[in-house]
Design an enzyme around this catalytic site. Structure first.
Site, PDB file in Angstrom:
ATOM      1  N   SER A 198      15.173 -32.993  75.235  1.00 13.34           N
ATOM      2  CA  SER A 198      16.192 -34.023  75.026  1.00 13.34           C
ATOM      3  C   SER A 198      16.208 -34.958  76.236  1.00 13.34           C
ATOM      4  O   SER A 198      15.216 -35.634  76.494  1.00 13.34           O
ATOM      5  CB  SER A 198      17.555 -33.388  74.767  1.00 13.34           C
ATOM      6  OG  SER A 198      18.456 -34.332  74.260  1.00 13.34           O
ATOM      7  N   ASP A 262      15.642 -29.241  48.298  1.00 12.73           N
ATOM      8  CA  ASP A 262      15.176 -28.643  47.046  1.00 12.73           C
ATOM      9  C   ASP A 262      14.030 -29.444  46.442  1.00 12.73           C
ATOM     10  O   ASP A 262      13.093 -28.862  45.866  1.00 12.73           O
ATOM     11  CB  ASP A 262      16.327 -28.562  46.043  1.00 12.73           C
ATOM     12  CG  ASP A 262      17.353 -27.500  46.412  1.00 12.73           C
ATOM     13  OD1 ASP A 262      17.034 -26.653  47.264  1.00 12.73           O
ATOM     14  OD2 ASP A 262      18.466 -27.536  45.859  1.00 12.73           O
ATOM     15  N   ASP A 417      15.296 -32.581  63.370  1.00 14.00           N
ATOM     16  CA  ASP A 417      16.065 -32.936  64.561  1.00 14.00           C
ATOM     17  C   ASP A 417      17.294 -33.721  64.132  1.00 14.00           C
ATOM     18  O   ASP A 417      17.188 -34.810  63.577  1.00 14.00           O
ATOM     19  CB  ASP A 417      15.205 -33.758  65.518  1.00 14.00           C
ATOM     20  CG  ASP A 417      15.836 -33.909  66.900  1.00 14.00           C
ATOM     21  OD1 ASP A 417      17.037 -34.236  66.962  1.00 14.00           O
ATOM     22  OD2 ASP A 417      15.133 -33.744  67.908  1.00 14.00           O
ATOM     23  N   HIS A 456      17.114 -29.819  66.898  1.00 18.55           N
ATOM     24  CA  HIS A 456      16.996 -30.474  68.198  1.00 18.55           C
ATOM     25  C   HIS A 456      16.951 -29.430  69.315  1.00 18.55           C
ATOM     26  O   HIS A 456      17.945 -28.731  69.562  1.00 18.55           O
ATOM     27  CB  HIS A 456      18.152 -31.433  68.425  1.00 18.55           C
ATOM     28  CG  HIS A 456      18.060 -32.199  69.710  1.00 18.55           C
ATOM     29  ND1 HIS A 456      17.106 -33.166  69.925  1.00 18.55           N
ATOM     30  CD2 HIS A 456      18.792 -32.130  70.850  1.00 18.55           C
ATOM     31  CE1 HIS A 456      17.259 -33.676  71.131  1.00 18.55           C
ATOM     32  NE2 HIS A 456      18.274 -33.053  71.723  1.00 18.55           N
TER      33      HIS A 456
END
Length: 522
Positions: A198, A262, A417, A456
């Site tokens: 990050s 899905d 993320d 993330h």
């Protein structure tokens, strides 16, 4: 040091290579002279001996921090430096194991608005693994969710602290950390590494671009490489919901995530290429779902809000500014909504983005970001890029200096993320490929691995890389570039070999979908 490993690997079979011998300190845990980084002054050096064992931590800004056991005793140095004219006091912490040092130095990056390891557990884990390790606070308070340090008391931007946060303190950490390590053990570290995700990932890219000689290897995951864009773009979901006067409850947003998954997931239940997922949120219009004990009907307006969040921000003319939330990623990150005390729904906006707009763009900490219109959003986006890209952008694709220094860079990023749109990283990598003449040439020093279903930095619905730092060390020191990264979920029941970009993992059509051997990279 960087070229030495490559030469050895060319002359000696890999099977004959052995780990660096463990070493012990040659000195005592006491204050020692430290060379000041260029443009800085050392204000103080302190040393405290830590007994090791089971190390516990106070709760951090993000919640409880688990203890770390079986930690060797270590010496903890705190070196405070300042930069003339900046009015700053930057603290660099360096922890060095008394025994079992593996000969390496590992610098640790930060998170959001914290420049370093604000919890302290990553430092202790690195010590446990035998590393001399360090981190920096960049002169900031250390709360990753607070950017108030960015404004001086007169309401102007604190350019000194911003520079420290953007890149200067990371370089100081490299200089000070390696110097303290050499003085404590009596000889320099054989190799040095950067490890961050990050903000820590962005810092790693800043190091590769601005100070290519600082580290032999850089592990920079989920990096906010286009900070000027990212820090405004991630406010887009809240802008959409507030401007459309249609704030969706979490359970309804989850319904859209499930429907997209899905339709677009592979046999493992993961979306590995969200950008190719053609799910249309309008398919759910008219569907009735139960939210918090109440039955609601998904409307066309709800579907349009979700479509705009997935498509990403546009300007006042409808032109695309940045990427949106990947399909399959949780809305709870940058698009989370909350129930107000009066029972109404609110869309407060991603706290990192809200802080950036309030502090660095508007200089008004109390500004209500829910009032931002589409037109003002576009203006703020352009202001952010124009004003700050050259300071904190870290998107310079010319990595010639890093390549020439023999450095190696590994980045991992999850397809789910939920905090940083992944398009920025992929755009950056394509730019690097163009400069150096293609993916194969870039892979000689910089490899990107895309994790299906990865969140993330931590977590995910699938398998996560089990030891990316080990893969980097093996590449730097033994010349063995990773083609895939071994991965597993928390229980080990799901395994996968994470493919090297731009390859993707494809199911063979037979075998257990939870097992790595049932897939190949294509």
């Amino acid at each position: 040091m960087r070229r030495r490993a490559g030469v050895i690997a060319a002359l000696v079979p890999l099977a004959l290579l052995v780990p660096l011998p463990a070493a012990a300190s040659t000195g005592t845990c006491a204050s020692l002279p430290v060379a000041a980084p260029a443009g800085a002054t050392v204000e103080s050096v302190t040393a405290v001996h830590r007994p090791g064992g089971t190390v516990t931590f106070p709760d951090g800004p993000l919640g409880p921090v688990p203890p770390v056991s079986d930690v060797p005793s270590y010496c903890e140095f705190t070196v405070t430096v300042s930069h003339p004219g900046a009015g700053d006091h930057v603290h660099t912490t360096v922890d060095l194991p008394d025994n079992g040092w593996n000969g390496r130095f590992e610098a640790l990056g930060g998170s959001a608005y914290a420049a370093g390891d604000f919890a302290g557990d990553s430092l202790v884990r690195a010590v446990k693994d035998g590393y001399a390790t360090g981190t920096t606070d960049a002169g900031l308070p250390g709360n990753p969710l607070d950017a108030s340090w960015g404004l001086k008391t007169d309401g102007t931007i604190d350019q000194g602290l911003l520079t420290d946060f953007a890149y200067r303190s990371e370089h100081d950490l490299a200089v000070v950390g390696k110097d303290v390590t050499a003085r404590f053990y009596g000889h320099a570290a054989s190799y040095s590494y950067w490890n961050g995700c990050s903000t820590g990932g962005r810092q790693g890219y800043a190091e590769a671009q601005r100070y290519p000689d600082d580290f032999d290897g850089i592990l920079a995951s989920a990096p906010a490489v286009h900070w000027g864009q990212f820090a405004v773009a991630t406010l887009w979901p809240a802008v959409v919901m507030n401007q459309e006067h249609d704030i969706l409850p979490s359970c309804e947003l989850d319904a859209f995530t499930k429907a997209a998954t899905d339709q677009c997931a592979g046999p493992d239940g993961l979306i590995d290429q969200p950008e190719l997922c053609g799910f249309d949120p309008r398919k759910l219009v008219g569907q009735r779902i139960t939210c918090d004990g109440k039955e609601i009907t998904i409307s066309a307006r709800d579907a349009d809000v979700v479509r705009k969040i997935w498509d990403g921000p546009t300007d006042e003319h409808g032109h695309r500014l940045w990427g949106g939330l990947p399909k399959g990623a949780s809305f709870a990150g940058i698009a989370g909504t909350q129930v107000a005390p009066d029972g109404s729904l609110t869309a407060p906006g991603f706290i990192v983005a809200a802080d950036w707009v309030q502090t660095f763009l508007l200089h008004q900490k109390t500004f209500d970001v829910s009032t931002i219109t589409y037109a003002r959003f576009a203006a703020l986006f352009r202001q952010s890029v124009a004003q700050y890209d050259n300071v904190i952008g870290t998107a310079d694709p010319d990595l010639s200096g890093f390549r020439a220094a023999g450095g190696k860079l590994i980045t991992t990023v999850g397809t789910a993320d939920q905090l940083i749109p992944t398009n920025g990283l992929f755009d950056y990598r394509r730019q690097v490929d163009r400069i150096f003449g293609g993916t194969q040439r870039v892979d000689a020093f910089y490899r990107l691995f895309v994790v299906p279903g990865g969140f993330h930095c931590v977590g995910g619905a699938g398998a996560l890389p089990t030891d990316p730092l080990g893969a980097l060390v093996n590449w730097v020191e033994h010349g063995k570039a990773p083609d895939t990264l071994p991965a597993a979920n928390a229980t080990g029941a799901v395994t996968r070999d994470i493919c090297r970009y731009p390859k993707v993992s494809r199911y063979l059509g037979h075998g257990d979908p939870a097992t790595a051997s049932s897939y190949r990279c294509v």
